[in-house]
Write a protein that holds these residues in place. Sequence first.
Motif, PDB file in Angstrom:
ATOM      1  N   CYS B  23       0.999  -1.375   0.069  1.00  0.00           N
ATOM      2  CA  CYS B  23       0.273   0.111   0.207  1.00  0.00           C
ATOM      3  C   CYS B  23       0.467   1.207  -0.468  1.00  0.00           C
ATOM      4  O   CYS B  23       1.978   1.667   0.712  1.00  0.00           O
ATOM      5  CB  CYS B  23      -0.649  -0.229   1.063  1.00  0.00           C
ATOM      6  SG  CYS B  23      -2.050   1.122   1.532  1.00  0.00           S
ATOM      7  N   ALA B  25       0.564   4.632   0.960  1.00  0.00           N
ATOM      8  CA  ALA B  25      -0.136   5.186   1.519  1.00  0.00           C
ATOM      9  C   ALA B  25       0.473   4.567   3.567  1.00  0.00           C
ATOM     10  O   ALA B  25       0.745   5.641   3.485  1.00  0.00           O
ATOM     11  CB  ALA B  25      -2.481   5.354   1.427  1.00  0.00           C
ATOM     12  N   CYS B  26      -0.289   3.601   3.805  1.00  0.00           N
ATOM     13  CA  CYS B  26       0.445   2.335   4.383  1.00  0.00           C
ATOM     14  C   CYS B  26       1.626   2.154   4.654  1.00  0.00           C
ATOM     15  O   CYS B  26       2.034   1.849   6.029  1.00  0.00           O
ATOM     16  CB  CYS B  26      -0.559   2.479   5.400  1.00  0.00           C
ATOM     17  SG  CYS B  26      -1.085   1.211   4.652  1.00  0.00           S
ATOM     18  N   CYS B  42      -6.714  -1.077   0.097  1.00  0.00           N
ATOM     19  CA  CYS B  42      -5.484  -1.955   1.231  1.00  0.00           C
ATOM     20  C   CYS B  42      -6.699  -2.112   2.501  1.00  0.00           C
ATOM     21  O   CYS B  42      -7.783  -1.106   2.952  1.00  0.00           O
ATOM     22  CB  CYS B  42      -5.056  -0.724   1.509  1.00  0.00           C
ATOM     23  SG  CYS B  42      -4.373  -0.567   2.728  1.00  0.00           S
ATOM     24  N   CYS B  45      -5.592   0.872   5.956  1.00  0.00           N
ATOM     25  CA  CYS B  45      -5.827   2.221   5.516  1.00  0.00           C
ATOM     26  C   CYS B  45      -7.252   2.502   4.649  1.00  0.00           C
ATOM     27  O   CYS B  45      -7.836   3.426   4.442  1.00  0.00           O
ATOM     28  CB  CYS B  45      -4.391   3.131   5.335  1.00  0.00           C
ATOM     29  SG  CYS B  45      -4.656   2.617   3.734  1.00  0.00           S
TER      30      CYS B  45
HETATM   31 ZN   LIG Z   1      -3.191   1.407   2.962  1.00  0.00          ZN
END
Ligand SMILES: [Zn+2]
Lengths: 266, 282
Positions: B23, B25-26, B42, B45
């Motif tokens: 992911c 983002a996280c 994901c 998140c």
């Molecule tokens: Zn994520």
Amino acid sequence: MAANDTMTAYQRVQAARNSKRPMGMFYIDHMIDDFIELHGDRRFGDDAAIVSGIGFLNGIPVTVIAMERGDTIEDRMKRHFGCPEPEGYRKALRMMQEAEKFHRPVICFIGSSGAYCGIDAEKRGQGLAIAENLFAMMGLRTPIISVVVGEGGSGGALALGVCDTAVMLENAVYSVISPEGCASILWKDASKAADAAEHLRLTSYDLKSFDVIEKIIPEQGKTEREICSALKKYLLSEITRLQAMPVSEMLDARYGKFRKIGAYQK
Amino acid sequence: MGILDNILGGFSKSPADMPPRVCKACGMEIPYDEYLKNDCICPGCGVYLRMRAYERLSMIADEGSFTEIDKKLKTKDPIKFPDYAQKIDKAEKSSGLTEAVITGTAKIEGHSCGLFIMDSAFMMGSMGTVVGEKITRIFEKATAQGLPVIGFITSGGARMQEGIFSLMQMAKVSGAVQRHSEAGLLYIAVLTDPTTGGITASFAMLGDIIIAEPKALIGFAGQRVIEQTTGEKLPAGFQRAEFQLEHGFVDMIEERGRMRYTLGKLLSLHNTDAAAAAGKER
Ligand SMILES: [Zn+2]
């Protein structure tokens, strides 16, 4: 570089952008008789970056839609230096639809670094405004002739560029992206704009060689009066030719003109 | 051969043998089959990760219903732009695709349609002549056969390495959409992250129905360009799907997990099968 190598591509970009170079209103003043300007998109506002109205071209009523960047600094600010907002494109579309209703040919003058870039323009649907013009112009049941007189900057220029006949003044340019933008994205160096201009193939000679435009109006060694006169003569001959065509045939040819643009291998 | 065999353009094995996704983002590492089962969202998140074209296909089209066309169409590098041929080679190798869109006919919840799915893993989904040509052809085919068109869109805009040829694809595709529309046929545009530039200024905004994925970036001018040109600070959520919904430019925002169902209902509400049957008789 094709045909004429008296100037480099970037010199032509600079010529096209020259602050003294005539823009849309100059051609209206010098070619159109009894021009009456019509304002507004009847939705939100009146965008001064586009001047539109009706007048006679050698006795034939025509609708004219012209990008205009203005003269004085105040005027240029008011017109966003010729970069249209969504309202400009919507005004243009309204004028085209009025022209269609009265079977009047449309002449578009293109000269702008691109569509106006700003938060408000996005909020009011800059992308949609351009898209709707491309869609509507492809089906507009009256002749459209587009003339690039200055810088033809990307989608903001194309929004007046879907046409039966595309014309460029010799030193006008027409490109998917500005040479500076291209150089800074690809090479992280805006000073390589001259190289980018060469590689982008954006001159009138390039576009003619690609069959993207039909006609170049020569500028080299010509006075403004001679340029106007040559352009006017060509516009009249094209209007006569297009008006003699059945509308469905004209629309098929218009679609075909864009349809064939591409180069692929299986 | 199932659609899943086709993920990543055919060079993958079964989903179980695929490497995990990370992911953006996280940072969570997601086993590939779990990633696929979770609609490429994901689980850590909740971020919608950018889907590959064949992943989207497996999520949207009825199993085994997709007939791809023009799969091998490749660019001829029309303006011989520096390094472009190498960039194409690289994009082919890394994405497993020959271009940034796949096109064909398929069924969604039993309804026949023309389908195009863009893939941002191939040069940011940018549109050169091949993307323009493939999308034009699927609209023309759909017009001839009386089919609706569903388009999953993701693109950074027109591809500058093909110069004016790329710009003109905006007009070309818009013309094909116009002809399809004039034939009374339905076009649904699904805007996914990101949909920007010349794509927003052409076929992305021309759907009879425009659906956006949650939080997808949708706009014409680039955010950095706007900031640099105007010196203004961009408002929170600027150009996101929710912003476009609020300003009236998309019909609805739909979750990935419900997309297929919603498309099926919309096709059914437009009675698209009747036009398709008439198209077959013609
Ligand atoms: Zn994520």
